[in-house]
Write an enzyme that holds these catalytic residues in place. Structure first.
Site, short mmCIF file in Angstrom:
data_model
loop_
_atom_site.label_atom_id
_atom_site.label_comp_id
_atom_site.label_asym_id
_atom_site.label_seq_id
_atom_site.Cartn_x
_atom_site.Cartn_y
_atom_site.Cartn_z
N HIS A 1 0.89 -1.38 -0.17
CA HIS A 1 -0.11 0.17 0.01
C HIS A 1 0.93 1.23 0.00
O HIS A 1 1.20 1.76 0.94
CB HIS A 1 -0.85 0.02 1.22
CG HIS A 1 -1.91 1.18 0.95
ND1 HIS A 1 -3.28 1.01 1.98
CD2 HIS A 1 -2.09 2.43 0.81
CE1 HIS A 1 -3.97 1.97 1.57
NE2 HIS A 1 -3.40 2.60 0.98
N ARG B 1 2.22 4.98 -0.11
CA ARG B 1 1.40 6.22 0.08
C ARG B 1 2.30 7.39 -0.60
O ARG B 1 3.37 7.30 -0.76
CB ARG B 1 1.26 6.59 1.53
CG ARG B 1 0.34 5.58 2.35
CD ARG B 1 0.17 5.59 3.78
NE ARG B 1 -0.71 4.44 4.10
CZ ARG B 1 -2.12 4.49 4.32
NH1 ARG B 1 -2.82 5.68 3.78
NH2 ARG B 1 -2.59 3.30 4.75
N GLY C 1 -1.37 -7.58 7.33
CA GLY C 1 -0.05 -7.04 7.61
C GLY C 1 0.22 -6.76 9.00
O GLY C 1 1.25 -7.44 9.33
N HIS D 1 -7.88 -5.87 7.41
CA HIS D 1 -7.79 -4.60 8.63
C HIS D 1 -8.15 -5.35 9.87
O HIS D 1 -9.00 -5.67 10.49
CB HIS D 1 -8.77 -3.43 8.51
CG HIS D 1 -7.85 -2.12 9.09
ND1 HIS D 1 -7.13 -1.32 8.24
CD2 HIS D 1 -7.73 -1.57 10.25
CE1 HIS D 1 -6.66 -0.36 9.21
NE2 HIS D 1 -6.99 -0.60 10.32
N ASP D 2 -6.73 -5.41 10.72
CA ASP D 2 -7.03 -5.89 12.35
C ASP D 2 -7.57 -7.23 12.23
O ASP D 2 -8.10 -7.82 13.52
CB ASP D 2 -7.88 -4.82 13.04
CG ASP D 2 -7.23 -3.42 13.23
OD1 ASP D 2 -6.05 -3.36 12.88
OD2 ASP D 2 -7.81 -2.75 13.77
N GLU E 1 -2.56 -1.58 -3.00
CA GLU E 1 -3.76 -0.95 -2.52
C GLU E 1 -3.36 0.75 -2.35
O GLU E 1 -2.10 0.80 -2.48
CB GLU E 1 -4.00 -1.36 -1.14
CG GLU E 1 -4.38 -2.60 -0.80
CD GLU E 1 -4.57 -3.02 0.82
OE1 GLU E 1 -5.04 -4.09 1.07
OE2 GLU E 1 -4.10 -2.12 1.54
N THR F 1 -3.66 5.25 8.66
CA THR F 1 -4.09 3.83 8.24
C THR F 1 -5.39 4.19 7.94
O THR F 1 -6.06 5.23 8.03
CB THR F 1 -3.74 2.73 9.32
OG1 THR F 1 -4.10 1.48 8.69
CG2 THR F 1 -4.67 3.16 10.52
#
Length: 238
Positions: A43, A45, A214, A191-192, A70, A101
């Site tokens: 991902h 950024r 991740g 996510h989580d 992503e 995040t």
């Protein structure tokens, strides 16, 4: 079979904190697929504070498993990268430039026209598209109207509620997942998700195509070892 894609952003964060090339992000990608993961996720950024754009280019050349990039398609640099690299999948996430995040999914109704344009752009280059969405049935229906191939359910809410009430934590995710199946969309989640909650999530939504994990996986690897950790996560998906 639900695939496990490992997000290696945190390995890049550690490398960047010191400069140089340790830990080696490319070797990590090679090892993670060798240890049994079904894919690698990155991902990048705009500020390249963890995964760098050049990492994505190099990873595409060295891995044999699925590659998922992503990011925020409202950043032209990201669009250009994806069209250049041509990963197997692009996951579109509505992040702000300075966001720590991901913390919400697309409003697929409000942004339908924009998302239709982006989905078509990437699909034209042979890239499967997934939209990051909250577990809301209306957002699933809206996603279908964009032409996307898949949606990725944003699972932070599930992870938080799981500790208090397992039955309540999964309810809206099952409803959203059933709606995705009903309208013919592929289904990812992320996510989580971790070793405590992943099996429960999978058991309730066994038609998941893919989970992307991740932070928790890389954190567990500090104590359990990377190879062992990848295998432990894989065992949650059977």
């Amino acid at each position: 079979m639900t695939k496990l894609s490992v997000n290696i952003n945190k390995i890049a964060t550690l490398r960047n904190s010191r400069g140089g090339s340790q830990p080696d992000v490319l070797q990590a990608a090679i090892n993670i697929q060798k240890f049994g993961a079904d894919g690698i996720t990155v991902h990048p950024r705009p500020d390249e504070r963890h995964i760098r754009y050049e990492d994505a280019r190099q990873i595409k050349e060295i891995i044999t498993t699925e590659f998922n990039i992503e990011g925020n398609s409202q950043v032209q640099k990201f669009i250009d990268l994806v069209l250049e690299v041509r990963p197997d999948q692009v996951t579109l996430v509505p992040d702000a430039d300075d966001q720590l995040t991901s913390n919400h999914g697309w409003d697929t109704i409000k942004h339908k026209d924009y998302l239709k344009e982006m989905v078509a752009l990437f699909q034209k280059s042979g890239i499967r598209v997934s939209l990051f969405v909250d577990p809301v049935e209306e957002m699933i229906i809206g996603a279908k109207e964009t032409g996307t191939d898949r949606v990725e359910l944003y699972t932070e809410g599930f992870a938080k509620d799981f500790l208090e009430n397992k039955a309540n934590s999964i309810r809206k995710y099952v409803a959203a997942a059933q709606k995705a199946k009903e309208v013919g969309l592929g289904l990812n989640a992320g996510h989580d998700l971790d070793l405590n909650n992943l099996a429960f999530f999978y058991q309730n939504i066994p038609w998941l195509d893919e989970v992307s994990i991740g932070h928790a996986l890389i954190s567990d690897a500090l104590y359990l070892g990377l190879e062992n950790t990848v295998q432990m996560y894989k065992r949650q998906l059977v």
